[in-house]
Design an enzyme around this catalytic site. Structure first.
Site, PDB file in Angstrom:
ATOM      1  N   ASP A   1     -58.046 -19.664 -35.802  1.00 46.46           N
ATOM      2  CA  ASP A   1     -57.004 -18.648 -35.983  1.00 46.46           C
ATOM      3  C   ASP A   1     -56.307 -18.399 -34.649  1.00 46.46           C
ATOM      4  O   ASP A   1     -56.901 -18.614 -33.580  1.00 46.46           O
ATOM      5  CB  ASP A   1     -57.620 -17.313 -36.422  1.00 46.46           C
TER       6      ASP A   1
HETATM    7  N1  URA Z   1     -63.654 -18.550 -38.870  1.00 48.96           N
HETATM    8  C1  URA Z   1     -62.639 -17.672 -38.764  1.00 48.96           C
HETATM    9  O1  URA Z   1     -62.604 -16.678 -39.457  1.00 48.96           O
HETATM   10  N2  URA Z   1     -61.673 -17.921 -37.876  1.00 48.96           N
HETATM   11  C2  URA Z   1     -61.653 -18.996 -37.059  1.00 48.96           C
HETATM   12  O2  URA Z   1     -60.741 -19.153 -36.235  1.00 48.96           O
HETATM   13  C3  URA Z   1     -62.729 -19.896 -37.185  1.00 48.96           C
HETATM   14  C4  URA Z   1     -63.709 -19.659 -38.102  1.00 48.96           C
END
Ligand code: URA
Length: 223
Positions: A94
């Site tokens: 993310d």
């Molecule tokens: N899980 C998440 O919620 N976000 C990420 O960036 C990676 C794994």
């Protein structure tokens, strides 16, 4: 194909410029050396196709052009974006997540690593909005935690509680926003998320925003 045209085609595939520009660069004597020690303007050539690199991703950069914001690719040399086969991220983090992000131009390796049956462990360090209650370890390890909107329970995951509001979570899957949704399912909220490990690899001394190539040995250690 004449050797110079073949070399121009190869250099173009590494993103140095168009084939025409590369033919001109060869004629101008900008390519020196031979075999494994070819140089462009005196610098060693970028790696041949089949490369894998790791980045320590900073917050605020996205992995997908579909998302708003600056792209993680902006942190790499611009010619890496012109390579063919193209370089892509191995899965996604993310925009707000920091830490270990892999890139490769090897489609086969990419699919093996992101396949739903890949058992490569990914370890995340999460900072939470509320204190952990203690039941989360068992819930995540159970193998029957269902995420909202999904039909298959999550595979067992390992949680180590490292502080009142911090924990290390190791998962083998890579579902959409998986870690954030797991803590949401446990009644909490992830405030900050950092990926510390991918398979046997960790970031070592790699600073935020920096990247480095993986060795052959590190690539094999991913499986
Ligand atoms: N899980 C998440 O919620 N976000 C990420 O960036 C990676 C794994």
């Amino acid at each position: 194909m004449k050797p110079d045209r073949q070399l121009a085609k190869y250099l173009a595939s590494l993103g140095y410029g168009s084939r025409k520009e590369m033919e001109a660069a060869i004629r101008a004597g900008r390519i020196t050396g031979a075999g494994d020690d070819l140089r462009f303007d005196g610098d060693p050539l970028d790696p041949a196709p089949g490369m894998v690199l790791m980045m320590n991703k900073p917050a605020g950069f996205t992995c997908s052009r579909a998302d708003q914001g600056r792209l993680v690719y902006e942190l790499l040399p611009p010619r890496f974006l012109q390579r063919s086969p193209p370089l892509s991220t191995v899965g996604r983090l993310d925009a707000d997540t920091t830490g270990l992000l892999l890139f490769t131009d090897d489609g086969n390796l990419l699919h093996r690593l992101i396949s739903p049956i890949s058992s490569t462990e990914k370890t995340y360090e999460a900072t939470l909005a509320r204190p952990l209650e203690g039941h989360e370890t068992e819930l995540f390890a159970s193998g029957d935690l269902m995420l909202r909107g999904e039909e298959k329970p999550l595979l067992p995951a390992r949680l180590e509680i490292t502080g009142e509001r911090s924990a290390r979570l190791t998962i083998t899957e890579g579902r959409y926003h998986q870690v954030r949704r797991m803590f949401a399912a446990a009644g909490n909220h992830v405030e900050a998320l950092h990926r510390a490990r991918f398979g046997a690899l960790d970031l070592g001394k790699l600073g935020q925003g920096n990247w480095r190539l993986l060795s052959e040995q590190e690539i094999s250690s991913l499986f």
